[in-house]
Design a protein around this motif. Sequence first.
Motif, PDB file in Angstrom:
ATOM      1  N   UNK A 174       0.824  -1.194   0.000  1.00 23.09           N
ATOM      2  CA  UNK A 174       0.000   0.000   0.000  1.00 23.09           C
ATOM      3  C   UNK A 174       0.865   1.253   0.000  1.00 23.09           C
ATOM      4  N   UNK A 175       1.946   1.234   0.778  1.00 21.24           N
ATOM      5  CA  UNK A 175       2.859   2.381   0.844  1.00 21.24           C
ATOM      6  C   UNK A 175       3.464   2.662  -0.525  1.00 21.24           C
ATOM      7  N   UNK A 176       3.907   1.617  -1.215  1.00 18.73           N
ATOM      8  CA  UNK A 176       4.520   1.788  -2.536  1.00 18.73           C
ATOM      9  C   UNK A 176       3.530   2.351  -3.538  1.00 18.73           C
ATOM     10  N   UNK A 177       2.304   1.861  -3.499  1.00 20.67           N
ATOM     11  CA  UNK A 177       1.303   2.340  -4.453  1.00 20.67           C
ATOM     12  C   UNK A 177       0.911   3.786  -4.159  1.00 20.67           C
ATOM     13  N   UNK A 178       0.860   4.160  -2.890  1.00 30.75           N
ATOM     14  CA  UNK A 178       0.537   5.536  -2.544  1.00 30.75           C
ATOM     15  C   UNK A 178       1.640   6.481  -3.017  1.00 30.75           C
ATOM     16  N   UNK A 179       2.893   6.076  -2.830  1.00 29.45           N
ATOM     17  CA  UNK A 179       4.011   6.906  -3.299  1.00 29.45           C
ATOM     18  C   UNK A 179       4.007   7.001  -4.822  1.00 29.45           C
ATOM     19  N   UNK A 180       3.580   5.934  -5.487  1.00 27.30           N
ATOM     20  CA  UNK A 180       3.471   5.971  -6.949  1.00 27.30           C
ATOM     21  C   UNK A 180       2.450   7.011  -7.381  1.00 27.30           C
ATOM     22  N   UNK A 181       1.325   7.060  -6.695  1.00 31.04           N
ATOM     23  CA  UNK A 181       0.273   8.009  -7.051  1.00 31.04           C
ATOM     24  C   UNK A 181       0.695   9.442  -6.746  1.00 31.04           C
ATOM     25  N   UNK A 203      -2.180  13.264  -1.021  1.00 36.00           N
ATOM     26  CA  UNK A 203      -3.174  12.521  -1.798  1.00 36.00           C
ATOM     27  C   UNK A 203      -4.580  12.643  -1.230  1.00 36.00           C
ATOM     28  N   UNK A 204      -4.716  12.906   0.074  1.00 32.10           N
ATOM     29  CA  UNK A 204      -6.035  13.050   0.661  1.00 32.10           C
ATOM     30  C   UNK A 204      -6.609  11.733   1.156  1.00 32.10           C
ATOM     31  N   UNK A 236      -2.576  -0.164 -13.374  1.00 31.74           N
ATOM     32  CA  UNK A 236      -2.325   1.113 -14.026  1.00 31.74           C
ATOM     33  C   UNK A 236      -3.638   1.737 -14.501  1.00 31.74           C
ATOM     34  N   UNK A 237      -4.496   0.915 -15.059  1.00 33.01           N
ATOM     35  CA  UNK A 237      -5.800   1.403 -15.516  1.00 33.01           C
ATOM     36  C   UNK A 237      -6.646   1.885 -14.340  1.00 33.01           C
ATOM     37  N   UNK A 238      -6.635   1.143 -13.240  1.00 32.12           N
ATOM     38  CA  UNK A 238      -7.411   1.526 -12.062  1.00 32.12           C
ATOM     39  C   UNK A 238      -6.940   2.872 -11.515  1.00 32.12           C
ATOM     40  N   UNK A 239      -5.617   3.034 -11.427  1.00 30.81           N
ATOM     41  CA  UNK A 239      -5.058   4.269 -10.883  1.00 30.81           C
ATOM     42  C   UNK A 239      -5.423   5.465 -11.757  1.00 30.81           C
ATOM     43  N   UNK A 240      -5.283   5.308 -13.071  1.00 29.62           N
ATOM     44  CA  UNK A 240      -5.578   6.419 -13.980  1.00 29.62           C
ATOM     45  C   UNK A 240      -7.070   6.717 -14.042  1.00 29.62           C
ATOM     46  N   UNK A 241      -7.876   5.675 -13.982  1.00 26.40           N
ATOM     47  CA  UNK A 241      -9.324   5.891 -13.955  1.00 26.40           C
ATOM     48  C   UNK A 241      -9.716   6.670 -12.705  1.00 26.40           C
ATOM     49  N   UNK A 242      -9.061   6.386 -11.584  1.00 23.41           N
ATOM     50  CA  UNK A 242      -9.341   7.110 -10.349  1.00 23.41           C
ATOM     51  C   UNK A 242      -8.960   8.583 -10.470  1.00 23.41           C
ATOM     52  N   UNK A 243      -7.814   8.853 -11.081  1.00 29.07           N
ATOM     53  CA  UNK A 243      -7.401  10.244 -11.290  1.00 29.07           C
ATOM     54  C   UNK A 243      -8.409  10.993 -12.161  1.00 29.07           C
ATOM     55  N   UNK A 244      -8.881  10.338 -13.221  1.00 32.93           N
ATOM     56  CA  UNK A 244      -9.852  10.977 -14.118  1.00 32.93           C
ATOM     57  C   UNK A 244     -11.199  11.188 -13.421  1.00 32.93           C
ATOM     58  N   UNK A 245     -11.624  10.192 -12.652  1.00 35.95           N
ATOM     59  CA  UNK A 245     -12.904  10.316 -11.940  1.00 35.95           C
ATOM     60  C   UNK A 245     -12.856  11.460 -10.936  1.00 35.95           C
ATOM     61  N   UNK A 246     -11.724  11.575 -10.237  1.00 34.35           N
ATOM     62  CA  UNK A 246     -11.566  12.675  -9.278  1.00 34.35           C
ATOM     63  C   UNK A 246     -11.627  14.026  -9.989  1.00 34.35           C
ATOM     64  N   UNK A 247     -10.950  14.127 -11.123  1.00 34.10           N
ATOM     65  CA  UNK A 247     -10.944  15.386 -11.873  1.00 34.10           C
ATOM     66  C   UNK A 247     -12.337  15.737 -12.371  1.00 34.10           C
ATOM     67  N   UNK A 248     -13.047  14.745 -12.885  1.00 30.79           N
ATOM     68  CA  UNK A 248     -14.401  14.978 -13.393  1.00 30.79           C
ATOM     69  C   UNK A 248     -15.316  15.505 -12.293  1.00 30.79           C
TER      70      UNK A 248
END
Length: 400
Positions: A174-181, A203-204, A236-248
């Motif tokens: 979880x720590x690694x993925x959070x730092x990636x984001x 990240x919030x 990778x798809x999940x992470x990017x979809x989350x970024x787009x959903x947050x922006x929308x």
Amino acid sequence: MKRNILFVDDNPVLLEFYSTVLKSVRDSWEISTATGGEEALQLMADTTFDVVVSDLDMPGMDGVQLIREVRQRSPRTSRIILSGLQDQKRIAESLSETHQFIAKPCKPRVLKATLARIGGLDAYLNDEKLRSVVGRLESLPSFPSLYLEIMQELANEDPSIEKIAGIVVKDPGMTAKMLQIVNSASLGLARKITSPLEAVQYVGMGTVRSLALSAHIFSCFEHTELKGFSMSQLWDHAMKTSLLAQKLMTLERADNALVEDACIAAMLHDVGKLMLANNLPEQFQQAINLAAERQIPFTQAEQEVFGATHAGVGACLLGLWGLPSTIVEAVAFHHTPRMAEAKVLGPLTAVHVANALEHELHETEQHSTLDLDYLTSIGLQDRLETWRTNAEIILRSEKP
């Protein structure tokens, strides 16, 4: 049609309390009680229960042992553990067997809301083929204990970012993925973040909560290997979809709570694929091959092979975990938003659009998955180009 629920507790006063609390919903629930595990199993021999709610600490067969037996005898039964928050070690042990944990003393509104949510799953599981598929899944991810710890800290009057960061570092994945984001180019930070404490601040809480769930699920299936199926690409798809959903959702000035729910749902929208690939690999491989050979959408191939799709399977797990209905709905209908009851902007809208745009802009889907009629029905069709433009900017910044 009434549903059957069984309460198990060695304290008869609490059993009477549960029965009294649920008097107002007796038209929906047939309530049974047992004072111990052995009595509960005897009742299960004669009655199929939709839900079993058990105390954790009981003489003889304790709650964990009982729930384990329930899981083996009736996989479709929703399993809930009740216990005091001081039993942290035992709670962590029970989470591997149960679908949900409720803290004692149990507030009436919490109990009613939990049962309402489970009842509402019928809307997602009303197809017998989907029920059959879910019933065949032998290995389902347990509820992540880190998520429970994070939510407990957030529930405090003065939650501590330092304590939440301390919880996060317990899980290296979880720590690694959070730092990636937090270090993704789309956030535009001037320097690389290496501290979990700083990462949590940037990240919030929505992202922290989503990672506590998604990192746990992905780690459960990290050894799944199938031709044409990549765990790293799915993440990778999940992470990017989350970024787009947050922006929308931010562009539409949605409430913070809905923005967080959209982030979580976006991170989790494809967990059903992991569950199917791990539990039913031959059929999942068949669906992959069918989609490629006939050039059809993968959900259509899933429907032909399983009689259900990953969206419904994932929604089932998240609903049993007790996640908010907005999240479960977004996962269940992210390919078919018109099936949802709510016809307003919400996490479902964000996940549906973000998922479709991420596939479209990365050319990973030959068929457009955007439901333009749905967007028209909620009066947001004119916003699509704005969303697409912002998605292009975000995804362009994410390219190496």
